[in-house]
Design a protein around this motif. Structure first.
Motif: not given
Length: 219
Positions: A85-114
């Protein structure tokens, strides 16, 4: 070997070359995902040091390959997704940011809330969604939905961070900036009331030397 403190350009060049060599020798190695992550991490750090855009692009590609090469239950996949996600945010486009959004959401789901790493990812995710909302413009309903989610994530990250934490002020500012974007897109300045009150409280307590818990529990 690449580690979290490796920022020397020559060491990064050596680590990147070593990772490439390891991948070339045995493309089917059981540790391929880790090798790819090491390569992506080295490329990303070198790009930040030298501002080489092709390194950012390759870092995103290799991080994506690391995610694809690791099992769904792999313990480090949240780390891989965060780098992607971090790498996708350089020279961003809507497509790249949308992919980074999905990646971060998946990463968060894999970790405990706290989990402190999840709290960090949520704040970063809110910043990303704020940028995506601004990319999409004032007339986009999808952009406004991203802005609402950006406020929710940045507020939650700020609430989960103790005022004494070194990231507290940055996370509070992230919340304020996301709220400003939503206030503009929704034409509702009252969205800014709560983050501005919290910023004023931080300033008052800093001036009095009594920084305490303003938003919630420590992370």
């Amino acid at each position: 070997a690449l580690n979290e403190s490796t920022w020397d350009p020559d060491e990064l060049d050596e680590a990147i070359s070593a990772s490439r060599a390891a991948l070339a020798v045995d493309p089917g190695h059981a540790s391929r995902a880790s090798f790819l992550y090491g390569l992506a991490s080295g490329l990303f750090r070198r790009a930040e040091l030298r501002r080489t855009l092709f390194d950012f692009d390759e870092a995103a590609i290799r991080a994506t390959e690391a995610v694809d090469a690791s099992p769904d239950d792999y313990a480090s996949q949240a780390l891989f997704l965060g780098l992607q996600a971090a790498a996708l945010c350089y020279l961003p486009t809507v497509v790249k940011l949308e992919q980074a959004d999905l990646s971060l959401a998946e990463a968060e789901d894999r970790l405990l809330r706290n989990d402190p790493e999840r709290i960090r990812l949520e704040s970063d995710h809110g910043v990303l969604l704020d940028a995506l909302a601004r990319f999409m413009g004032d007339t986009s309903a999808v952009g406004q939905a991203h802005a609402i989610e950006a406020v929710r994530l940045t507020r939650r990250a700020a609430e989960a961070t103790a005022p004494a934490h070194h990231e507290f002020l940055a996370r509070l500012v992230n919340y304020l900036v996301a709220s400003a974007t939503l206030a503009r897109l929704s034409c509702d300045p009252s969205v800014l009331d709560e983050p501005l009150e919290q910023c004023d409280a931080v300033q008052d307590q800093a001036e009095s030397g009594t920084m305490g818990s303003l938003l919630g529990p420590a992370c």
